[in-house]
Design a protein around this motif. Structure first.
Motif, mmCIF file in Angstrom:
data_model
loop_
_atom_site.group_PDB
_atom_site.id
_atom_site.type_symbol
_atom_site.label_atom_id
_atom_site.label_comp_id
_atom_site.label_asym_id
_atom_site.label_seq_id
_atom_site.Cartn_x
_atom_site.Cartn_y
_atom_site.Cartn_z
ATOM 1 N N GLU A 153 0.398 -1.472 0.149
ATOM 2 C CA GLU A 153 -0.271 -0.390 0.069
ATOM 3 C C GLU A 153 0.984 0.830 0.134
ATOM 4 O OE1 GLU A 153 -3.370 -0.066 3.131
ATOM 5 O OE2 GLU A 153 -3.583 -1.260 2.504
ATOM 6 N N ASP A 154 0.349 2.425 -0.223
ATOM 7 C CA ASP A 154 1.532 3.682 0.107
ATOM 8 C C ASP A 154 1.462 4.427 1.124
ATOM 9 O OD1 ASP A 154 2.823 5.930 -1.222
ATOM 10 O OD2 ASP A 154 0.164 6.544 -1.127
ATOM 11 N N HIS A 155 2.165 3.637 2.015
ATOM 12 C CA HIS A 155 2.468 4.267 2.895
ATOM 13 C C HIS A 155 4.058 3.638 3.297
ATOM 14 C CE1 HIS A 155 1.668 0.160 4.860
ATOM 15 N NE2 HIS A 155 0.847 0.293 4.273
ATOM 16 N N THR A 156 4.425 4.447 2.875
ATOM 17 C CA THR A 156 5.934 4.364 2.324
ATOM 18 C C THR A 156 6.404 4.794 3.561
ATOM 19 O OG1 THR A 156 6.510 5.168 0.884
ATOM 20 C CG2 THR A 156 6.139 2.761 0.186
ATOM 21 N N GLN A 157 6.394 6.598 3.632
ATOM 22 C CA GLN A 157 7.491 7.325 4.554
ATOM 23 C C GLN A 157 6.018 8.425 5.191
ATOM 24 O OE1 GLN A 157 10.146 8.549 1.917
ATOM 25 N NE2 GLN A 157 8.386 10.508 1.156
ATOM 26 N N LEU A 158 6.906 8.883 6.202
ATOM 27 C CA LEU A 158 6.443 9.952 6.885
ATOM 28 C C LEU A 158 7.395 10.965 6.920
ATOM 29 C CD1 LEU A 158 3.076 10.566 7.951
ATOM 30 C CD2 LEU A 158 3.943 9.912 10.258
ATOM 31 N N THR A 159 6.708 12.037 5.743
ATOM 32 C CA THR A 159 7.877 13.040 6.203
ATOM 33 C C THR A 159 7.255 14.317 7.321
ATOM 34 O OG1 THR A 159 7.578 13.832 3.584
ATOM 35 C CG2 THR A 159 7.781 15.672 4.927
ATOM 36 N N PRO A 160 8.100 15.053 7.590
ATOM 37 C CA PRO A 160 7.899 15.686 8.964
ATOM 38 C C PRO A 160 6.654 17.012 8.373
ATOM 39 C CG PRO A 160 9.903 16.104 8.795
ATOM 40 C CD PRO A 160 9.407 15.173 7.636
ATOM 41 N N ASN A 161 5.736 16.717 10.372
ATOM 42 C CA ASN A 161 4.707 17.788 10.378
ATOM 43 C C ASN A 161 3.355 17.275 9.261
ATOM 44 O OD1 ASN A 161 3.549 19.527 11.984
ATOM 45 N ND2 ASN A 161 2.932 20.640 9.927
ATOM 46 N N TYR A 162 3.559 15.764 8.360
ATOM 47 C CA TYR A 162 2.595 15.117 7.936
ATOM 48 C C TYR A 162 1.545 14.252 8.751
ATOM 49 C CZ TYR A 162 3.764 16.654 3.525
ATOM 50 O OH TYR A 162 4.388 17.100 1.998
ATOM 51 N N VAL A 163 0.563 13.568 8.532
ATOM 52 C CA VAL A 163 -0.098 12.855 9.225
ATOM 53 C C VAL A 163 -0.480 12.298 8.284
ATOM 54 C CG1 VAL A 163 -2.499 12.335 10.046
ATOM 55 C CG2 VAL A 163 -1.282 15.045 10.747
ATOM 56 N N TRP A 164 -0.093 10.851 9.001
ATOM 57 C CA TRP A 164 -0.990 9.444 8.046
ATOM 58 C C TRP A 164 -2.559 8.918 9.121
ATOM 59 C CZ3 TRP A 164 -1.379 4.340 9.468
ATOM 60 C CH2 TRP A 164 -1.714 3.846 8.630
ATOM 61 N N GLU A 165 -2.675 9.027 7.875
ATOM 62 C CA GLU A 165 -4.079 8.139 8.937
ATOM 63 C C GLU A 165 -4.447 6.406 7.829
ATOM 64 O OE1 GLU A 165 -8.705 9.930 10.215
ATOM 65 O OE2 GLU A 165 -7.074 10.777 9.319
ATOM 66 N N MET A 166 -5.853 6.137 8.795
ATOM 67 C CA MET A 166 -6.455 4.375 7.835
ATOM 68 C C MET A 166 -7.209 5.471 7.563
ATOM 69 S SD MET A 166 -5.552 1.325 10.526
ATOM 70 C CE MET A 166 -6.287 0.400 8.802
ATOM 71 N N ARG A 167 -7.477 4.434 6.105
ATOM 72 C CA ARG A 167 -8.548 5.390 5.177
ATOM 73 C C ARG A 167 -9.548 4.906 6.529
ATOM 74 N NH1 ARG A 167 -6.424 1.866 0.638
ATOM 75 N NH2 ARG A 167 -4.682 3.369 -0.650
ATOM 76 N N GLY A 168 -11.447 5.361 6.398
ATOM 77 C CA GLY A 168 -12.013 5.648 6.777
ATOM 78 C C GLY A 168 -12.638 3.669 6.646
ATOM 79 N N GLY A 169 -13.306 3.209 7.980
ATOM 80 C CA GLY A 169 -13.429 2.383 7.872
ATOM 81 C C GLY A 169 -12.750 1.020 8.147
ATOM 82 N N SER A 170 -11.162 1.032 7.553
ATOM 83 C CA SER A 170 -10.329 0.088 7.586
ATOM 84 C C SER A 170 -9.978 -0.258 8.621
ATOM 85 C CB SER A 170 -9.284 -0.029 6.454
ATOM 86 O OG SER A 170 -8.514 1.483 6.540
ATOM 87 N N PHE A 171 -9.814 -1.509 9.609
ATOM 88 C CA PHE A 171 -8.444 -1.870 10.281
ATOM 89 C C PHE A 171 -7.772 -2.830 9.951
ATOM 90 C CE2 PHE A 171 -12.771 -4.155 10.078
ATOM 91 C CZ PHE A 171 -12.021 -5.399 11.050
ATOM 92 N N LEU A 172 -6.394 -2.999 11.416
ATOM 93 C CA LEU A 172 -6.056 -4.067 10.771
ATOM 94 C C LEU A 172 -6.533 -4.990 11.964
ATOM 95 C CD1 LEU A 172 -2.570 -2.192 11.096
ATOM 96 C CD2 LEU A 172 -3.824 -3.250 9.113
ATOM 97 N N ALA A 173 -6.657 -6.351 11.539
ATOM 98 C CA ALA A 173 -6.663 -7.346 12.393
ATOM 99 C C ALA A 173 -6.142 -7.962 13.314
ATOM 100 C CB ALA A 173 -7.260 -8.836 11.576
ATOM 101 N N ALA A 174 -6.687 -7.973 15.118
ATOM 102 C CA ALA A 174 -6.256 -8.995 15.750
ATOM 103 C C ALA A 174 -6.497 -10.153 16.144
ATOM 104 C CB ALA A 174 -6.439 -7.253 17.112
#
Length: 91
Positions: free
Chosen positions: A49-70
């Motif tokens: 997926e497109d979550h390969t880096q997080l630039t300073p001051n940027y926010v990353w959030e999972m898409r609405g309604g999605s989650f990682l299974a526990a």
């Protein structure tokens, strides 16, 4: 199925290329009874997926309604959990 979601902001001055988050699942006495590790930010060669880096001051959030299974949590788990960033790697 229980799961976890993430939203994070890079408050530092360097780009993050890997973030490890560990979720600690607790019983009714607030004791940790299980843990699972997730990688919301992961280098491109390991990520589909497109979550390969997080630039300073940027926010990353999972898409609405999605989650990682526990998965595989013991029956003693009643919904309480705590998450901590347990490792980070910089560009």
């Amino acid at each position: 199925m229980p799961g976890v979601t993430f939203k994070m902001r890079n408050t530092g001055t360097r780009t993050l290329v890997q973030v490890e988050v560990t979720a600690y699942f607790k019983d009714s006495a607030d004791k940790v009874i299980a843990k699972q590790t997730y990688y919301p930010i992961l280098p491109a060669q390991y990520s589909w997926e497109d979550h390969t880096q997080l630039t300073p001051n940027y926010v990353w959030e999972m898409r609405g309604g999605s989650f990682l299974a526990a998965s595989g949590l013991p029956s003693e788990w009643e919904g309480a959990a705590e998450a901590k960033v347990t490792d980070i790697r910089f560009e």
